[in-house]
Design an enzyme around this catalytic site. Structure first.
Site, PDB file in Angstrom:
ATOM      1  N   GLY A 179      -4.400   0.384  13.602  1.00  0.00           N
ATOM      2  CA  GLY A 179      -3.048   0.620  14.107  1.00  0.00           C
ATOM      3  C   GLY A 179      -2.265  -0.658  14.374  1.00  0.00           C
ATOM      4  N   GLY A 205       0.774  -1.243   0.000  1.00  0.00           N
ATOM      5  CA  GLY A 205       0.000   0.000   0.000  1.00  0.00           C
ATOM      6  C   GLY A 205       0.801   1.287   0.000  1.00  0.00           C
ATOM      7  CB  THR A 240      -0.449  -2.781   9.972  1.00  0.00           C
ATOM      8  OG1 THR A 240      -1.583  -3.557   9.603  1.00  0.00           O
ATOM      9  CG2 THR A 240       0.695  -3.021   8.995  1.00  0.00           C
ATOM     10  NE  ARG A 282      -1.896  -2.852  -4.213  1.00  0.00           N
ATOM     11  CZ  ARG A 282      -2.128  -3.057  -2.915  1.00  0.00           C
ATOM     12  NH1 ARG A 282      -2.191  -2.035  -2.101  1.00  0.00           N
ATOM     13  NH2 ARG A 282      -2.287  -4.278  -2.446  1.00  0.00           N
ATOM     14  CG  ASP A 330      -5.407  -3.392  -1.955  1.00  0.00           C
ATOM     15  OD1 ASP A 330      -5.062  -2.930  -0.855  1.00  0.00           O
ATOM     16  OD2 ASP A 330      -5.713  -4.579  -2.127  1.00  0.00           O
ATOM     17  CG  ASP A 342      -1.680   1.906   2.806  1.00  0.00           C
ATOM     18  OD1 ASP A 342      -1.462   1.588   3.999  1.00  0.00           O
ATOM     19  OD2 ASP A 342      -2.216   1.132   1.996  1.00  0.00           O
ATOM     20  CG  ASP A 366      -8.579   0.718   9.701  1.00  0.00           C
ATOM     21  OD1 ASP A 366      -9.336   1.417  10.401  1.00  0.00           O
ATOM     22  OD2 ASP A 366      -8.986  -0.275   9.075  1.00  0.00           O
TER      23      ASP A 366
HETATM   24  P1  IMP Z   1      -4.497  -1.484  10.442  1.00  0.00           P
HETATM   25  O1  IMP Z   1      -3.560  -2.595  10.809  1.00  0.00           O
HETATM   26  O2  IMP Z   1      -5.917  -1.768  10.860  1.00  0.00           O
HETATM   27  O3  IMP Z   1      -4.059  -0.120  10.887  1.00  0.00           O
HETATM   28  O4  IMP Z   1      -4.589  -1.481   8.877  1.00  0.00           O
HETATM   29  C1  IMP Z   1      -3.570  -1.043   8.137  1.00  0.00           C
HETATM   30  C2  IMP Z   1      -3.524  -1.719   6.787  1.00  0.00           C
HETATM   31  O5  IMP Z   1      -4.811  -2.160   6.327  1.00  0.00           O
HETATM   32  C3  IMP Z   1      -3.035  -0.696   5.828  1.00  0.00           C
HETATM   33  O6  IMP Z   1      -1.659  -0.878   5.608  1.00  0.00           O
HETATM   34  C4  IMP Z   1      -3.867  -0.949   4.585  1.00  0.00           C
HETATM   35  O7  IMP Z   1      -3.112  -1.766   3.700  1.00  0.00           O
HETATM   36  C5  IMP Z   1      -5.081  -1.712   5.027  1.00  0.00           C
HETATM   37  N1  IMP Z   1      -6.288  -0.830   5.058  1.00  0.00           N
HETATM   38  C6  IMP Z   1      -6.887  -0.322   6.152  1.00  0.00           C
HETATM   39  N2  IMP Z   1      -7.950   0.438   5.814  1.00  0.00           N
HETATM   40  C7  IMP Z   1      -8.007   0.413   4.477  1.00  0.00           C
HETATM   41  C8  IMP Z   1      -8.890   1.043   3.501  1.00  0.00           C
HETATM   42  O8  IMP Z   1      -9.834   1.799   3.801  1.00  0.00           O
HETATM   43  N3  IMP Z   1      -8.624   0.780   2.196  1.00  0.00           N
HETATM   44  C9  IMP Z   1      -7.601  -0.031   1.795  1.00  0.00           C
HETATM   45  N4  IMP Z   1      -6.745  -0.613   2.657  1.00  0.00           N
HETATM   46  C10 IMP Z   1      -6.956  -0.402   3.988  1.00  0.00           C
HETATM   47 MG    MG Z   2      -0.980  -1.968   3.671  1.00  0.00          MG
END
Ligand code: IMP
Ligand code: MG
Length: 178
Positions: free
Chosen positions: A97, A38, A99, A157, A151, A92, A95
């Site tokens: 957090g 991303g 990751t 993307r 994506d 990218d 969300d």
């Molecule tokens: P987290 O671990 O919930 O913070 O999610 C982070 C990862 O989920 C990011 O690196 C994105 O690749 C993917 N992601 C989270 N939300 C979205 C979205 O709205 N569209 C696309 N990818 C997302």
């Molecule tokens: Mg990602």
């Protein structure tokens, strides 16, 4: 598809995040680690706006199947040494957090001098970890977004703006490319 952040605005946001990063590190050499896939677009734009000593590497994570969160997978087969280096992780979107939090923990094992994080987008009200990204270009509402690296099933993307998928785009028979 509905445009949420148009191309010119995305570029302004990345430029002002680059300024903040430069002001933070001044001329301290920096190692940027992009979180693939991303971050590929924001990484390419951001590094060209950073006029400072810089090394660039990548790692890969994946967690989504369509718009649903799945199990987080991280490939930390780092091709460059980050021991005693100042590291900035670029992704990218922040969300939940999880990751970013896990990537920071994993990179910590390589004993860097410091680790900070930078993201293009932060989703409002979704955080499930005890940290915020150090640098962020935009806060967005809790909607599934695509474009500028983000994506849906690896499509969209390449769009130069950030858009929100509408119910029509999410329909099974509209999965693209197929
Ligand atoms: P987290 O671990 O919930 O913070 O999610 C982070 C990862 O989920 C990011 O690196 C994105 O690749 C993917 N992601 C989270 N939300 C979205 C979205 O709205 N569209 C696309 N990818 C997302
Ligand atoms: Mg990602």
């Amino acid at each position: 598809m509905r445009v949420l952040i148009d191309e010119a605005t995305v570029h302004e946001g990345v430029a002002s995040m680059a300024n903040e990063i430069r002001e933070t590190y001044v001329d301290t050499p920096l190692t940027i680690i992009g979180v693939l896939t991303g971050s590929v677009v924001v990484l390419a734009d951001l590094i060209r706006k950073l006029d400072m000593p810089l090394r660039v590497g990548v790692l890969q994570t994946s967690s989504y199947d369509g718009t649903q969160r799945g199990k987080l997978k991280i490939n930390v087969d780092l091709m460059l040494d980050i021991r005693n280096r100042h590291v900035l992780i670029v992704d990218d979107i922040f969300d939940t957090g999880h990751t970013m939090h896990e990537v920071i923990e994993l990179l910590g094992e390589f004993e860097p001098a410091s680790v900070r994080s930078a993201v293009l987008l932060v989703k409002t009200g979704k955080k499930e970890v005890a940290m915020d990204p150090d640098f962020a270009a935009f806060d967005i509402p809790d909607e599934f977004v695509v474009g500028y690296g983000l994506d849906y099933n690896d499509a969209y993307r390449h769009l130069p703006f950030v858009g929100v998928l509408e119910p029509d785009d999410l329909a099974e028979d509209r999965k693209w490319p197929d």
